[in-house]
Design a protein around this motif. Structure first.
Motif, mmCIF file in Angstrom:
data_model
loop_
_atom_site.group_PDB
_atom_site.id
_atom_site.type_symbol
_atom_site.label_atom_id
_atom_site.label_comp_id
_atom_site.label_asym_id
_atom_site.label_seq_id
_atom_site.Cartn_x
_atom_site.Cartn_y
_atom_site.Cartn_z
ATOM 1 N N SER A 252 13.766 7.255 -5.983
ATOM 2 C CA SER A 252 15.140 6.499 -5.718
ATOM 3 C C SER A 252 16.350 7.539 -5.765
ATOM 4 O O SER A 252 16.930 7.254 -4.777
ATOM 5 C CB SER A 252 15.322 5.151 -6.402
ATOM 6 O OG SER A 252 14.134 4.421 -6.202
ATOM 7 N N MET A 253 16.651 7.895 -6.784
ATOM 8 C CA MET A 253 17.755 8.754 -6.984
ATOM 9 C C MET A 253 17.772 10.129 -5.843
ATOM 10 O O MET A 253 18.942 10.292 -5.189
ATOM 11 C CB MET A 253 17.810 9.337 -8.452
ATOM 12 C CG MET A 253 19.261 10.018 -8.551
ATOM 13 S SD MET A 253 19.135 10.759 -10.564
ATOM 14 C CE MET A 253 17.682 11.727 -10.425
ATOM 15 N N LEU A 254 16.869 10.647 -5.796
ATOM 16 C CA LEU A 254 16.649 11.518 -4.862
ATOM 17 C C LEU A 254 16.892 11.237 -3.310
ATOM 18 O O LEU A 254 17.271 11.946 -2.534
ATOM 19 C CB LEU A 254 15.242 12.352 -4.901
ATOM 20 C CG LEU A 254 15.291 13.269 -6.278
ATOM 21 C CD1 LEU A 254 13.621 13.505 -6.575
ATOM 22 C CD2 LEU A 254 15.906 14.576 -6.532
ATOM 23 N N LYS A 261 13.767 13.898 1.567
ATOM 24 C CA LYS A 261 12.615 13.202 2.334
ATOM 25 C C LYS A 261 11.402 13.308 1.130
ATOM 26 O O LYS A 261 10.824 14.353 0.919
ATOM 27 C CB LYS A 261 12.068 13.900 3.592
ATOM 28 C CG LYS A 261 13.025 13.898 4.737
ATOM 29 C CD LYS A 261 12.734 14.859 5.813
ATOM 30 C CE LYS A 261 11.140 14.237 6.367
ATOM 31 N NZ LYS A 261 10.748 14.989 7.678
ATOM 32 N N VAL A 262 11.054 11.991 0.469
ATOM 33 C CA VAL A 262 10.061 12.132 -0.761
ATOM 34 C C VAL A 262 9.074 11.231 -0.330
ATOM 35 O O VAL A 262 8.965 10.506 0.377
ATOM 36 C CB VAL A 262 10.958 11.467 -1.940
ATOM 37 C CG1 VAL A 262 10.012 11.322 -3.004
ATOM 38 C CG2 VAL A 262 12.270 12.023 -2.165
ATOM 39 N N ALA A 263 7.712 11.854 -0.702
ATOM 40 C CA ALA A 263 6.388 11.301 -0.620
ATOM 41 C C ALA A 263 6.206 11.169 -2.312
ATOM 42 O O ALA A 263 6.259 11.883 -2.966
ATOM 43 C CB ALA A 263 5.442 11.923 -0.006
ATOM 44 N N LEU A 264 5.201 10.021 -2.285
ATOM 45 C CA LEU A 264 4.452 9.789 -3.616
ATOM 46 C C LEU A 264 3.122 9.977 -3.548
ATOM 47 O O LEU A 264 2.597 9.365 -2.546
ATOM 48 C CB LEU A 264 4.913 8.488 -3.889
ATOM 49 C CG LEU A 264 6.493 7.895 -4.162
ATOM 50 C CD1 LEU A 264 6.736 6.716 -4.789
ATOM 51 C CD2 LEU A 264 7.214 8.766 -5.086
ATOM 52 N N LEU A 278 3.482 1.296 -8.209
ATOM 53 C CA LEU A 278 3.809 2.444 -7.424
ATOM 54 C C LEU A 278 3.925 1.995 -5.806
ATOM 55 O O LEU A 278 4.923 2.410 -5.173
ATOM 56 C CB LEU A 278 3.325 3.484 -7.450
ATOM 57 C CG LEU A 278 3.806 4.976 -7.552
ATOM 58 C CD1 LEU A 278 5.146 5.094 -7.957
ATOM 59 C CD2 LEU A 278 3.116 5.986 -7.657
ATOM 60 N N LYS A 279 3.182 1.402 -5.400
ATOM 61 C CA LYS A 279 3.027 0.782 -4.217
ATOM 62 C C LYS A 279 4.362 -0.138 -3.620
ATOM 63 O O LYS A 279 4.829 0.186 -2.685
ATOM 64 C CB LYS A 279 1.713 0.219 -3.651
ATOM 65 C CG LYS A 279 1.474 -0.287 -2.122
ATOM 66 C CD LYS A 279 0.313 -0.737 -2.056
ATOM 67 C CE LYS A 279 -1.030 0.103 -2.405
ATOM 68 N NZ LYS A 279 -2.200 -0.593 -1.890
ATOM 69 N N THR A 280 4.456 -0.950 -4.640
ATOM 70 C CA THR A 280 5.646 -1.969 -4.635
ATOM 71 C C THR A 280 7.082 -0.922 -4.303
ATOM 72 O O THR A 280 7.892 -1.230 -3.411
ATOM 73 C CB THR A 280 5.850 -2.656 -5.719
ATOM 74 O OG1 THR A 280 4.636 -3.501 -5.567
ATOM 75 C CG2 THR A 280 6.886 -3.548 -5.394
ATOM 76 N N TYR A 281 7.227 0.092 -5.296
ATOM 77 C CA TYR A 281 8.310 0.690 -5.137
ATOM 78 C C TYR A 281 8.235 1.519 -4.012
ATOM 79 O O TYR A 281 9.622 1.743 -3.335
ATOM 80 C CB TYR A 281 8.590 2.079 -6.288
ATOM 81 C CG TYR A 281 8.585 1.214 -7.638
ATOM 82 C CD1 TYR A 281 9.608 0.082 -7.953
ATOM 83 C CD2 TYR A 281 7.899 1.506 -8.806
ATOM 84 C CE1 TYR A 281 9.999 -0.218 -9.206
ATOM 85 C CE2 TYR A 281 8.047 0.831 -10.147
ATOM 86 C CZ TYR A 281 9.206 0.044 -10.114
ATOM 87 O OH TYR A 281 9.384 -0.450 -11.298
ATOM 88 N N ALA A 282 7.156 2.262 -3.515
ATOM 89 C CA ALA A 282 7.162 3.045 -2.173
ATOM 90 C C ALA A 282 7.541 2.133 -1.062
ATOM 91 O O ALA A 282 8.246 2.463 -0.267
ATOM 92 C CB ALA A 282 5.686 3.564 -2.036
ATOM 93 N N ASN A 283 6.923 0.949 -1.129
ATOM 94 C CA ASN A 283 7.460 -0.059 -0.069
ATOM 95 C C ASN A 283 8.887 -0.455 0.181
ATOM 96 O O ASN A 283 9.703 -0.310 1.105
ATOM 97 C CB ASN A 283 6.749 -1.273 0.129
ATOM 98 C CG ASN A 283 5.151 -1.286 0.362
ATOM 99 O OD1 ASN A 283 4.814 -0.431 0.822
ATOM 100 N ND2 ASN A 283 4.335 -1.962 -0.108
ATOM 101 N N LEU A 285 11.489 1.614 -1.244
ATOM 102 C CA LEU A 285 12.301 2.927 -0.617
ATOM 103 C C LEU A 285 11.764 3.250 0.632
ATOM 104 O O LEU A 285 12.478 4.082 1.320
ATOM 105 C CB LEU A 285 11.619 4.016 -1.802
ATOM 106 C CG LEU A 285 12.362 3.690 -3.050
ATOM 107 C CD1 LEU A 285 11.679 4.634 -4.054
ATOM 108 C CD2 LEU A 285 13.750 3.834 -3.090
ATOM 109 N N GLY A 286 10.845 2.889 1.169
ATOM 110 C CA GLY A 286 10.274 3.188 2.753
ATOM 111 C C GLY A 286 9.894 4.652 2.731
ATOM 112 O O GLY A 286 10.181 5.532 3.329
ATOM 113 N N VAL A 287 8.939 5.064 1.524
ATOM 114 C CA VAL A 287 8.348 6.210 1.434
ATOM 115 C C VAL A 287 6.871 6.171 1.153
ATOM 116 O O VAL A 287 6.324 5.005 1.025
ATOM 117 C CB VAL A 287 8.787 7.069 0.224
ATOM 118 C CG1 VAL A 287 10.369 7.106 0.121
ATOM 119 C CG2 VAL A 287 8.319 6.239 -0.942
ATOM 120 N N PRO A 288 6.175 7.407 1.761
ATOM 121 C CA PRO A 288 4.697 7.017 1.699
ATOM 122 C C PRO A 288 4.175 7.338 0.622
ATOM 123 O O PRO A 288 4.665 7.810 -0.566
ATOM 124 C CB PRO A 288 4.310 8.200 2.667
ATOM 125 C CG PRO A 288 5.325 9.202 2.700
ATOM 126 C CD PRO A 288 6.647 8.505 2.594
#
Length: 426
Positions: A252-254, A261-264, A278-283, A285-288
Motif C-alpha cells: 500500500s505504501m509503495l 507498479k507492485v505485484a504480489l 492477501l487476495k483481499t488486500y490485492a483486490n 489495492l488493484g494489484v495482481p
C-alpha cells in the motif's frame, strides 16, 4: 561533547553545515522540520533543523595544524584493529611522513640558494627547526600509540570518577529495564568511557551513550525503487509474526506514496486464510496476486510479472528447527538470482530473546537478510531489536504496530529508539 544546532533548506544542507564546523566525525543526533504556521507560512519557507554532536577531543585533534595522522589516530582511539606488527608499521609510517617532509624541505632549500647569505642562513635554520619539531611530534605520537597499545594489552583502563560511575550505573539500569542484553550494554558503555571527562555532567554522559546507540542502530535499509535489479522482495520468518499484513502495508505504501507498479506473490498455501487475506488486500489495492505451490511455479509466475517495478513475495511461516522446511525456503529463494532479490526476515518484538537468537541464526544459514520487527504496540521494551541488530549485523529496516493498512508501519528511527532505550520520550 559539543552539541550544536544547524538550520538549512534540507536535511542534507543542514548536515553539511554541521560537518563544515564540527568536522567529518560529527554525528547527527536529531532532525526536526520547521513548518511555518498561520500567516508566517506566506513569508517564510520550510526549513530543517539538525542537532549535531562531536567529541571535544576529536574536534581538538582535527583543529591542530599537524600532518595527517588519521590512521594512527583511529588505531589509538580503537576504531580500527592494530596491524600484526603495529610497532614496525608505526615506525614505517613515521619514516614515510619524514621522507615527504624532507623532500619539501629540500625544495625549500633549493628555492633560497640564490638569496643573500644572511637570509639564506635564517631560512635554513627555520627549516631545520621545523624538521626538528616535526620529528619530536612524530616520536611523541608513536610513543603515545605504543603506550595505549601496552595499556590495552595489560587491561589497564582510564580511571573513572565516582560521579561518572554513578551516572553509568543509572544508564546501565535503564537499558537493562528495556531488555538490552548485558553483553551489549557493557560493550556500549566501555566504548564511551575513555571519552568521558571526569567533570562531565549527566547530560554529557547520557549524550555520549545516546550517540553511540544511534550509531549502533545505523541507518535503516529500505526497499529502493531506484535499485532496478532488486525487484523481487521475499519475506521470510516464523508463523504468526504478521508477514502477510506487513506485506500488505508495504504494498500500500509503495503504491500510494511512490506510485510504484507492485505485484504480489504468495507461496503460503499451507494456510487458506493467508491466501484469502492477501487476495483481499490485492483486490483493494488493484494489484495482481499469483499463488504458487512450488519453486517451478514461482519461476513461471515471474515471467508474467516482469513488467512490474516490485514483486513482493509472501512465504509460509516455517519452524526454524525443521531442516526440511528451511530447505523449502532456500529452494524458493534460489528461483531468483541473488543480485535480483532482497530478503526481509520478519520477527515479532514480543518474542523471547533466546528464541529470536535461534530464529535469526537459523535463517542466517540459508540467506542474508534485513530485519523487520512487528507488534511494537504489544511491548514496552525494544531492547531485543538492538540485541538482534548487534548479534547478526543485519540492517534494521521497518517496524510495525497494529493492524491498520497502510498506516501502522514505518522505517526504523534510530533517534527515537535510542531515546526509548534510555528512558526518554519515544
Amino acid at each position: 561533547m559539543i552539541i550544536k544546532k544547524y538550520i538549512g533548506k534540507t536535511e542534507e544542507a543542514a548536515a553539511e553545515l554541521a560537518r563544515q564546523e564540527l568536522g567529518r566525525d560529527a554525528v547527527i543526533m536529531n532532525v526536526k522540520k520547521n513548518i511555518p504556521k498561520g500567516l508566517a507560512k506566506f513569508f517564510r519557507k520550510e526549513s530543517v533543523e539538525v542537532t549535531a554532536a562531536v567529541d571535544e577531543l576529536v574536534l581538538e585533534e582535527s583543529a591542530k595544524d599537524v600532518p595527517d595522522f588519521a590512521k594512527l589516530q583511529e588505531a589509538m582511539r580503537g576504531d580500527v584493529a592494530p596491524a600484526p606488527d603495529s610497532k614496525a608499521a608505526k615506525a614505517e609510517a613515521a619514516k614515510r611522513v619524514l621522507a615527504e617532509k624532507n623532500q619539501v624541505i629540500l625544495e625549500e632549500k633549493e628555492s633560497v640558494r640564490e638569496k643573500p647569505k644572511e637570509e639564506t642562513e635564517a631560512q635554513t635554520n627555520a627549516i631545520e627547526q621545523k624538521l626538528s619539531d616535526l620529528q619530536k611530534l612524530l616520536e611523541k605520537q608513536v610513543q603515545a600509540a605504543e603506550t595505549a597499545e601496552k595499556e590495552k594489552k595489560s587491561g589497564k583502563k582510564k580511571k573513572i570518577s565516582d560521579k561518572n560511575k554513578a551516572y553509568l550505573r543509572l544508564i546501565r539500569s535503564q537499558m537493562k529495564n528495556n531488555e538490552v542484553d548485558e553483553i551489549y550494554i557493557e560493550q556500549i558503555l566501555e566504548e564511551i568511557e575513555d571519552s568521558i571527562k571526569n567533570d562531565a555532567s549527566l547530560d554529557n554522559v547520557l549524550s555520549g551513550v545516546y550517540q553511540k546507540i544511534v550509531l549502533k542502530i545505523g541507518r535503516p535499509h529500505l526497499i529502493d525503487l531506484h535499485a532496478k535489479k532488486k525487484k523481487y522482495i521475499f519475506f521470510i520468518g516464523p508463523t504468526g509474526v504478521g508477514k502477510t499484513t506487513t506485506i500488505a502495508k508495504l504494498a500500500s505504501m509503495l503504491k500510494l506514496s511512490s506510485k510504484a507498479k507492485v505485484a504480489l506473490v504468495t507461496s503460503d498455501t499451507y494456510r487458506i486464510a493467508a491466501v484469502e487475506q492477501l487476495k483481499t488486500y490485492a483486490n483493494i489495492l488493484g494489484v495482481p496476486l499469483s499463488v504458487v505451490y512450488s519453486a517451478g511455479e514461482m519461476t513461471e509466475a515471474f515471467e508474467e510479472l516482469k513488467k512490474y517495478d516490485l514483486v513482493l513475495i509472501d512465504t509460509a511461516g516455517r519452524s526454524h528447527n525443521n531442516k526440511e522446511q528451511k530447505e523449502d525456503i532456500h529452494g524458493l529463494l534460489e528461483t531468483v538470482p541473488e543480485e535480483e532479490r532482497e530478503v526481509f526476515l520478519v520477527m515479532s518484538a514480543t518474542t523471547k530473546y533466546r528464541d529470536l537468537v535461534k530464529i535469526s541464526q537459523s535463517y542466517s544459514e540459508i540467506t542474508k537478510y534485513s530485519l523487520i520487527f512487528t507488534k511494537l504496540d504489544e511491548t514496552d521494551a525494544v531492547g531485543n531489536i538492538l540485541n538482534i541488530r548487534m548479534l547478526t549485523g543485519a540492517s534494521l529496516s521497518y517496524v510495525s504496530w497494529g493492524q491498520n493498512v497502510p498506516d501502522d508501519i514505518g522505517k526504523v528511527d534510530a533517534q527515537k529508539m535510542a531515546k526509548q532505550l534510555l528512558g526518554g520520550n519515544s
